[in-house]
Design an enzyme around this catalytic site. Structure first.
Site, PDB file in Angstrom:
ATOM      1  N   ILE A  34      18.751 -33.513  41.412  1.00  0.00           N
ATOM      2  CA  ILE A  34      20.195 -33.760  41.518  1.00  0.00           C
ATOM      3  C   ILE A  34      20.523 -34.729  42.667  1.00  0.00           C
ATOM      4  CG2 ILE A  34      20.870 -31.899  43.125  1.00  0.00           C
ATOM      5  CD1 ILE A  34      23.013 -31.104  41.044  1.00  0.00           C
ATOM      6  N   HIS A 104       7.856 -25.798  42.621  1.00  0.00           N
ATOM      7  CA  HIS A 104       8.170 -27.019  41.874  1.00  0.00           C
ATOM      8  C   HIS A 104       7.398 -28.187  42.458  1.00  0.00           C
ATOM      9  CE1 HIS A 104      11.128 -26.512  45.125  1.00  0.00           C
ATOM     10  NE2 HIS A 104      11.145 -27.830  45.240  1.00  0.00           N
TER      11      HIS A 104
HETATM   12  P1  AMP Z   1      12.537 -28.630  47.985  1.00  0.00           P
HETATM   13  O1  AMP Z   1      13.091 -29.003  49.328  1.00  0.00           O
HETATM   14  O2  AMP Z   1      11.128 -29.113  47.779  1.00  0.00           O
HETATM   15  O3  AMP Z   1      12.701 -27.146  47.725  1.00  0.00           O
HETATM   16  O4  AMP Z   1      13.384 -29.418  46.913  1.00  0.00           O
HETATM   17  C1  AMP Z   1      14.426 -28.867  46.195  1.00  0.00           C
HETATM   18  C2  AMP Z   1      15.061 -29.984  45.394  1.00  0.00           C
HETATM   19  O5  AMP Z   1      15.874 -29.418  44.402  1.00  0.00           O
HETATM   20  C3  AMP Z   1      15.926 -30.938  46.215  1.00  0.00           C
HETATM   21  O6  AMP Z   1      15.382 -32.258  46.122  1.00  0.00           O
HETATM   22  C4  AMP Z   1      17.303 -30.840  45.542  1.00  0.00           C
HETATM   23  O7  AMP Z   1      17.967 -32.077  45.462  1.00  0.00           O
HETATM   24  C5  AMP Z   1      16.946 -30.298  44.158  1.00  0.00           C
HETATM   25  N1  AMP Z   1      17.984 -29.541  43.482  1.00  0.00           N
HETATM   26  C6  AMP Z   1      18.723 -28.520  43.977  1.00  0.00           C
HETATM   27  N2  AMP Z   1      19.545 -28.040  43.024  1.00  0.00           N
HETATM   28  C7  AMP Z   1      19.310 -28.745  41.903  1.00  0.00           C
HETATM   29  C8  AMP Z   1      19.833 -28.727  40.574  1.00  0.00           C
HETATM   30  N3  AMP Z   1      20.794 -27.864  40.209  1.00  0.00           N
HETATM   31  N4  AMP Z   1      19.363 -29.619  39.675  1.00  0.00           N
HETATM   32  C9  AMP Z   1      18.409 -30.497  40.031  1.00  0.00           C
HETATM   33  N5  AMP Z   1      17.870 -30.566  41.258  1.00  0.00           N
HETATM   34  C10 AMP Z   1      18.310 -29.712  42.195  1.00  0.00           C
END
Ligand code: AMP
Length: 121
Positions: A34, A104
């Site tokens: 996102i 992820h």
């Molecule tokens: P991390 O810091 O590795 O846990 O990355 C989490 C990622 O999830 C971040 O890059 C956010 O921008 C992404 N994120 C959070 N909520 C969403 C969502 N609803 N859809 C897509 N990406 C998301």
């Protein structure tokens, strides 16, 4: 880290929050980040409830691990990153600043990404 079933990716997997699905199979779901940090920034998440990379490698079955890894490769190719090259990132644990506690992998590409990390100070 204990798995929190109310994390945002768990809600996406349950269909409670929408995502722009790029790929889905038995083991994985992929959708755009996102808040993209590169022209191509896709997240791949396992279908199972795993908090981070450590949790996944310890508790997931060999079939889940193989299926997930295959999905990451397929998604990178489908998203057009395989030719120019891409970077995989998976944040795990306190030092990594992991924000979402569902395992992820980030796939980043679409331009030259520069050095892997900023220089240590
Ligand atoms: P991390 O810091 O590795 O846990 O990355 C989490 C990622 O999830 C971040 O890059 C956010 O921008 C992404 N994120 C959070 N909520 C969403 C969502 N609803 N859809 C897509 N990406 C998301």
């Amino acid at each position: 880290m204990p798995y929190d079933p109310n994390n945002i990716f768990a809600k996406i997997l349950r269909g409670e929050i929408p995502c722009k699905k790029i790929y889905e199979d038995e083991f994985a779901l992929a959708f755009p980040d996102i808040n993209p940090k590169a022209p191509m920034h896709v997240l791949v998440i396992p279908k199972g409830a795993y908090a981070d990379h450590q949790d996944f490698t310890i508790r997931a079955s060999a079939a889940e691990i193989a299926g997930f890894e295959k999905a990451v490769g397929k998604v990178a190719k489908m998203a057009g990153a395989a030719e120019g090259g891409y970077r995989l990132i998976s944040n795990c644990g306190a030092n990594s600043h992991q924000e979402v506690p569902h395992y992820h992998v980030h796939i980043l590409g679409g331009r030259a990404l520069g050095p892997m990390l900023a220089k240590m100070s």
